[in-house]
Structure formats: C-alpha cells, structure tokens
Design a protein around this motif. Structure first.
Motif, PDB file in Angstrom:
ATOM      1  N   LEU A 155     -48.369 -28.187  -4.488  1.00 55.52           N
ATOM      2  CA  LEU A 155     -48.905 -29.226  -5.365  1.00 55.52           C
ATOM      3  C   LEU A 155     -47.782 -30.044  -6.014  1.00 55.52           C
ATOM      4  N   ALA A 156     -46.705 -29.363  -6.413  1.00 54.84           N
ATOM      5  CA  ALA A 156     -45.580 -30.084  -7.016  1.00 54.84           C
ATOM      6  C   ALA A 156     -44.910 -31.001  -6.000  1.00 54.84           C
ATOM      7  N   LEU A 157     -44.776 -30.525  -4.771  1.00 55.78           N
ATOM      8  CA  LEU A 157     -44.176 -31.352  -3.725  1.00 55.78           C
ATOM      9  C   LEU A 157     -45.064 -32.553  -3.408  1.00 55.78           C
ATOM     10  N   LEU A 158     -46.381 -32.335  -3.370  1.00 59.29           N
ATOM     11  CA  LEU A 158     -47.299 -33.451  -3.155  1.00 59.29           C
ATOM     12  C   LEU A 158     -47.232 -34.437  -4.312  1.00 59.29           C
ATOM     13  N   ALA A 159     -47.196 -33.922  -5.539  1.00 61.29           N
ATOM     14  CA  ALA A 159     -47.096 -34.804  -6.699  1.00 61.29           C
ATOM     15  C   ALA A 159     -45.818 -35.635  -6.644  1.00 61.29           C
ATOM     16  N   LEU A 160     -44.717 -35.032  -6.217  1.00 59.09           N
ATOM     17  CA  LEU A 160     -43.455 -35.762  -6.097  1.00 59.09           C
ATOM     18  C   LEU A 160     -43.574 -36.874  -5.059  1.00 59.09           C
ATOM     19  N   ALA A 161     -44.181 -36.550  -3.909  1.00 60.86           N
ATOM     20  CA  ALA A 161     -44.332 -37.548  -2.850  1.00 60.86           C
ATOM     21  C   ALA A 161     -45.184 -38.722  -3.310  1.00 60.86           C
ATOM     22  N   LEU A 162     -46.329 -38.427  -3.922  1.00 64.92           N
ATOM     23  CA  LEU A 162     -47.229 -39.496  -4.340  1.00 64.92           C
ATOM     24  C   LEU A 162     -46.661 -40.291  -5.513  1.00 64.92           C
ATOM     25  N   THR A 163     -45.865 -39.638  -6.353  1.00 66.54           N
ATOM     26  CA  THR A 163     -45.275 -40.349  -7.488  1.00 66.54           C
ATOM     27  C   THR A 163     -44.218 -41.334  -7.017  1.00 66.54           C
ATOM     28  N   TRP A 164     -43.424 -40.962  -6.011  1.00 72.73           N
ATOM     29  CA  TRP A 164     -42.464 -41.917  -5.452  1.00 72.73           C
ATOM     30  C   TRP A 164     -43.188 -43.095  -4.809  1.00 72.73           C
ATOM     31  N   LEU A 165     -44.251 -42.813  -4.076  1.00 75.82           N
ATOM     32  CA  LEU A 165     -45.036 -43.900  -3.491  1.00 75.82           C
ATOM     33  C   LEU A 165     -45.609 -44.798  -4.583  1.00 75.82           C
ATOM     34  N   SER A 166     -46.093 -44.205  -5.653  1.00 76.32           N
ATOM     35  CA  SER A 166     -46.675 -44.980  -6.741  1.00 76.32           C
ATOM     36  C   SER A 166     -45.635 -45.812  -7.468  1.00 76.32           C
ATOM     37  N   ALA A 167     -44.429 -45.271  -7.615  1.00 69.54           N
ATOM     38  CA  ALA A 167     -43.359 -46.051  -8.229  1.00 69.54           C
ATOM     39  C   ALA A 167     -43.068 -47.297  -7.400  1.00 69.54           C
ATOM     40  N   ALA A 168     -43.063 -47.145  -6.077  1.00 66.61           N
ATOM     41  CA  ALA A 168     -42.858 -48.299  -5.205  1.00 66.61           C
ATOM     42  C   ALA A 168     -44.001 -49.296  -5.333  1.00 66.61           C
ATOM     43  N   LEU A 169     -45.237 -48.794  -5.376  1.00 62.09           N
ATOM     44  CA  LEU A 169     -46.389 -49.672  -5.534  1.00 62.09           C
ATOM     45  C   LEU A 169     -46.333 -50.420  -6.861  1.00 62.09           C
ATOM     46  N   GLY A 170     -45.887 -49.747  -7.913  1.00 65.01           N
ATOM     47  CA  GLY A 170     -45.754 -50.410  -9.210  1.00 65.01           C
ATOM     48  C   GLY A 170     -44.706 -51.501  -9.201  1.00 65.01           C
ATOM     49  N   LEU A 171     -43.634 -51.320  -8.437  1.00 65.87           N
ATOM     50  CA  LEU A 171     -42.577 -52.324  -8.369  1.00 65.87           C
ATOM     51  C   LEU A 171     -43.002 -53.568  -7.595  1.00 65.87           C
ATOM     52  N   VAL A 172     -43.816 -53.400  -6.577  1.00 71.25           N
ATOM     53  CA  VAL A 172     -44.209 -54.551  -5.757  1.00 71.25           C
ATOM     54  C   VAL A 172     -45.489 -55.209  -6.257  1.00 71.25           C
ATOM     55  N   ALA A 173     -46.229 -54.551  -7.162  1.00 74.25           N
ATOM     56  CA  ALA A 173     -47.463 -55.137  -7.696  1.00 74.25           C
ATOM     57  C   ALA A 173     -47.131 -56.299  -8.626  1.00 74.25           C
ATOM     58  N   LYS A 174     -47.980 -57.313  -8.617  1.00 76.59           N
ATOM     59  CA  LYS A 174     -47.768 -58.492  -9.456  1.00 76.59           C
ATOM     60  C   LYS A 174     -48.171 -58.262 -10.911  1.00 76.59           C
ATOM     61  N   THR A 175     -49.222 -57.474 -11.109  1.00 69.13           N
ATOM     62  CA  THR A 175     -49.730 -57.231 -12.463  1.00 69.13           C
ATOM     63  C   THR A 175     -50.089 -55.761 -12.609  1.00 69.13           C
ATOM     64  N   PRO A 176     -50.183 -55.253 -13.855  1.00 67.05           N
ATOM     65  CA  PRO A 176     -50.613 -53.870 -14.053  1.00 67.05           C
ATOM     66  C   PRO A 176     -52.009 -53.610 -13.503  1.00 67.05           C
ATOM     67  N   GLU A 177     -52.879 -54.621 -13.535  1.00 67.71           N
ATOM     68  CA  GLU A 177     -54.221 -54.447 -12.973  1.00 67.71           C
ATOM     69  C   GLU A 177     -54.143 -54.176 -11.475  1.00 67.71           C
ATOM     70  N   THR A 178     -53.284 -54.938 -10.794  1.00 66.05           N
ATOM     71  CA  THR A 178     -53.092 -54.703  -9.360  1.00 66.05           C
ATOM     72  C   THR A 178     -52.508 -53.322  -9.119  1.00 66.05           C
ATOM     73  N   ALA A 179     -51.558 -52.934  -9.956  1.00 64.03           N
ATOM     74  CA  ALA A 179     -50.925 -51.618  -9.815  1.00 64.03           C
ATOM     75  C   ALA A 179     -51.932 -50.490 -10.009  1.00 64.03           C
ATOM     76  N   SER A 180     -52.949 -50.707 -10.836  1.00 55.83           N
ATOM     77  CA  SER A 180     -53.957 -49.664 -11.059  1.00 55.83           C
ATOM     78  C   SER A 180     -54.913 -49.539  -9.887  1.00 55.83           C
ATOM     79  N   ASN A 181     -54.991 -50.589  -9.054  1.00 57.93           N
ATOM     80  CA  ASN A 181     -55.912 -50.558  -7.917  1.00 57.93           C
ATOM     81  C   ASN A 181     -55.254 -50.094  -6.619  1.00 57.93           C
ATOM     82  N   THR A 182     -53.970 -50.388  -6.460  1.00 62.78           N
ATOM     83  CA  THR A 182     -53.320 -50.080  -5.189  1.00 62.78           C
ATOM     84  C   THR A 182     -53.267 -48.591  -4.848  1.00 62.78           C
ATOM     85  N   PRO A 183     -53.177 -47.655  -5.811  1.00 62.09           N
ATOM     86  CA  PRO A 183     -53.183 -46.232  -5.431  1.00 62.09           C
ATOM     87  C   PRO A 183     -54.563 -45.682  -5.093  1.00 62.09           C
ATOM     88  N   MET A 184     -55.612 -46.509  -5.204  1.00 66.14           N
ATOM     89  CA  MET A 184     -56.968 -46.015  -4.989  1.00 66.14           C
ATOM     90  C   MET A 184     -57.169 -45.334  -3.633  1.00 66.14           C
TER      91      MET A 184
END
Length: 263
Positions: A155-184
C-alpha cells in the motif's frame, strides 16, 4: 553541509509546511477519507446481499462479502489520496509559490519531495482509518503480523507511485479545479478490476481489461495477504506496476517542474 544534507534539510522543511497546511485545512483530507468509507458502507450494506449471493460460496447476509470487498476499498483509500496531492501542487503553482521557491537558495527537488512524502503520510493515515472502519463493520482478516507488514508495504509503494503521478498532474493542470478532476480515473479503475466483484463475472471484453489493468494484481495481492486467498503471480505483477508507475510519475513530475509548467 554537503549538497545531500541541504537537499534533505530543505525537503524536511517542505514536508513540515505541507503537513501543517493539511492540519490547518483538513477538509481535503476528510473528503479523501469519506469517499472510500461511503463506498464500503454502500456496497456492503446496500448491495452486499445481492453481490455476495452472486459470488460463489458467499452468504446473502453480507458478512462474508465484506471480507471480499474490504481489500479493494482499502486500495481505493490509497487512490483517493492522490487527489489531495494534485490539488496542493497546482494551488502552489497557480498562486506563484513555485516561482518564489525557484528564486530562493533551496534544493530544486525539495518542493516535490515535500509534497510527495506528505501525500504518502496522509494517504497511509487514511488507509489506516478505512481499515479501522472495515474492522468495525465485520472485516475479519486472517493475516499474520508479517503478512500485515507486507500488505502495508504494498500500500505504501502504491501510495508513493500514485502520489508522484498526482504531483505531475498538478504541475501540468491549468487550475486547481482541473487538478481535482484529472486523478479521477485512478479512483475509478479499481471498480473495473476485482475490487467489487471477481473479473470472472464480467463480460468477456471487460473481463480481459479487468485482469490486465494495474490495480487487479495489487488488489489480489492484498486480498491474499489479508485473507489467505491464492496470490499466484499477482505479487510480482503488483510490485512491477507499483515500481513502474513510481518511476514514470517521478520522471514526469521532475520534467514538468524543470520546464516550469506554465499556468
């Protein structure tokens, strides 16, 4: 101090910043925990009788169905944690905090490291809360302490993997609203795996997708560790997916940060 020492110190400072922010504004953390809890309540108490009866050997009372569904929902708690990281990174970017950090004499990797480590910590706390609620609802794992430790590591390894992906999604998202939808999609994929029902009960095309998507071997590994069901090759596939996603997320996030993802 060496370069490594500065990097560790700066990352620890960023980690404290993110954890304090989570304590001061807990609404995101609460919503992240609430989603898997609501799913657990809904599928166990509302749909558990019908779904449990449809899975071979399960009683219609739903008691044994929770033993099947709980590992999948625990994994969903790990996927839900990705949302908070994506939004947090995007908020820092859109408010200009990232650019401010760029002008300061701090380690370039500390910003992302602080967000990722903080996100993993929050996610694992959410996972622990969901496990506690599942136990109160009748979840009865047969895992030994070693198996619990292995499940926690997955679970910790999965959380690490998804958190890195989410950090990337947050960097490329234009707005926080978009960032909240992209990990769906990350939160939705477990439903198309073995979290709720076995893939064998699905139509042919969907069954093929469920068997080969990333979350099914992870769920089956967790279920095997916690409930003693056969794991087979799922553990190897689960580790491969977690490590692969971690590497892909890290490289993507680092590239997006270095390029200075534009708002």
């Amino acid at each position: 101090m060496t370069t490594l020492s500065y990097a560790v110190s700066d990352s620890a400072t960023m980690l404290r910043r993110n954890l304090k922010h989570a304590l001061r504004y807990p609404s995101m953390t609460v919503s992240v925990v609430a989603v898997p809890v609501l799913i657990l309540l809904l599928f166990n108490y509302v749909f558990g009788g019908a779904l449990g009866a449809g899975i071979g050997g399960m009683s219609t009372g739903g008691t044994r169905y929770i033993d099947y569904i709980a590992p999948g929902v625990i994994l969903m708690a790990a996927t839900s944690g990705a949302l908070a990281t994506a939004v947090g990174v995007c908020v820092d970017k859109t408010e200009g905090i990232v650019n401010r950090f760029r002008t300061m004499g701090i380690s370039r990797g500390s910003f992302l490291t602080g967000h990722v480590v903080g996100g993993v910590i929050q996610t694992m706390i959410s996972v622990a809360l969901v496990i506690g609620i599942a136990l109160l609802m009748g979840f009865r794992p047969s895992a030994t302490p070693i198996e619990w430790l292995a499940a926690t590591g997955i679970l910790a390894l999965l959380a690490l993997a998804l958190t890195w992906l989410s950090a990337a999604l947050g960097l490329v998202a234009k707005t926080p609203e978009t960032a909240s939808n992209t990990p769906m999609p990350l939160q939705f994929l477990p439903f198309l795996g073995s979290a709720i029902v076995p893939p064998e009960s699905m139509p042919t095309g969907l069954r093929w997708f469920a068997e080969y998507q990333p979350f099914t071997p992870i769920i089956e590994t967790l279920r095997g560790l916690l409930m003693g069901t056969p794991i087979g090759n799922s553990a190897i596939a689960a580790l491969a997916w977690c490590l692969g996603l971690s590497l892909a997320g890290y490289l993507w996030a680092r590239t997006a940060f270095n390029r200075g993802a534009k708002v």
